[in-house]
Design an enzyme around this catalytic site. Structure first.
Site: not given
Length: 314
Positions: A168, A164
């Site tokens: 991101k 993640y």
């Protein structure tokens, strides 16, 4: 007159949470909205047309204009179908909000290839596919806006979210590149790092009293608080704002810093490994970013960005 009157907007992951609130506010401000959501679980499994249609029905009941799309952003072909939904229904496209996301949290040394790839595909590849598919329209019409969702997991770091966090932070690089490459066509691209209670944050385990208390504080951070900034950024009012990273926590909006040199050291005769150790590192150490000690206790294997220890933003 709404701030988005006459504009055609796509919001991905708009069936619930942050995306839903952005879609509702965009419609309330006059936009015609494609509500995209395949209705998957937090981990990306399954398919359900219901969440997207519920938001569409809510927009229409309030007098707005919206259509549903349940394609996944994680494939090039389906991303193009999402764009086509907007052009078929509304004639053109003015803005894309890349909000769709899933979580597959796992401590790094236990993370599987599938867990890595699934998150990268939705967040990073999905943001690229959507932006790239819209770019031809924006370039030919010399206008358009992107808003991408990033996270403090990528901007600052977090336990158990290598997939993640990488996605991101990659989205930040993507957004900045879009802002640079498409500035000549008056196309803008910005990022938002949201602090809000959502179903993804709701999957965080509360294994300790500290984690439980932190989650309780997060529940006060409503997803609707993110929508005003997102709607502003896709409006013509934001025509001078591009390449920026913002964070929203309840009623606060933060402008986040971006990578810049902090310190430099110079040695006329050049460097050796020994002089790097004796000179360069001691000179720079005071400016090092803070990292956990190697003796820190093992964290829970599934900890999301809401649990990050931030002196200013928690």
């Amino acid at each position: 007159m709404g701030m988005l009157d006459g504009k055609s907007v796509i919001v991905t992951g708009a069936g619930r949470g942050i995306g839903r609130d952005i879609a509702l506010m965009a419609a309330a401000q006059g936009a015609k909205v494609v509500v995209n959501d395949p209705g998957v679980s937090e981990a990306g499994a399954g398919h359900d047309d219901g969440p997207a249609m519920q938001v569409v029905n809510q927009i229409r009941a309030a007098g707005g204009t919206a259509v549903a799309n349940t394609d996944s952003v994680a494939e090039w072909e389906s991303a193009n179908r999402i764009i086509k939904t907007a052009t078929d229904a509304f004639g053109t496209l003015d803005a894309v909000v890349n909000n769709a996301g899933i979580l597959r949290d796992r401590i790094f040394h236990n993370m599987s290839i599938e867990e890595w790839k699934a998150v990268i595909d939705v967040h990073l590849h999905g943001s690229f596919y959507m932006a790239r598919a819209a770019a031809s329209i924006f370039r030919s019409e010399e206008r358009g806006a992107f808003v991408h969702m990033t996270s403090t997991s990528g901007l600052i770091g977090n336990f158990g979210q290598a997939n993640y966090a990488a996605a991101k932070l990659g989205i930040v690089g993507l957004s900045k590149s879009i802002a640079l490459d498409m500035a000549r066509y008056h196309v803008r691209s910005n990022c938002i790092s949201p602090f809000a209670w959502s179903r993804l944050i709701g999957t965080i385990p509360s294994d300790t009293p500290e984690q439980a208390a932190r989650l309780e504080r997060m529940k006060a951070m409503e997803t609707s608080k993110i929508a005003p900034l997102a709607v502003y950024l896709i409006s013509d009012e934001a025509k001078g704002v591009s390449g920026q990273i913002f964070a929203v926590r309840a009623n606060e909006i933060f402008l986040m810093g971006q990578s810049r040199p902090l310190r430099s050291v110079h040695r006329a005769e050049g460097w050796t490994p020994e002089t790097v150790a004796s000179h360069a590192m001691p000179a720079m150490k005071a400016s090092f970013s803070k990292t956990p000690a190697t003796t820190a206790p093992t964290p829970s294997p599934r900890i999301a960005s809401a649990t990050l220890r931030l002196p200013a933003l928690n």
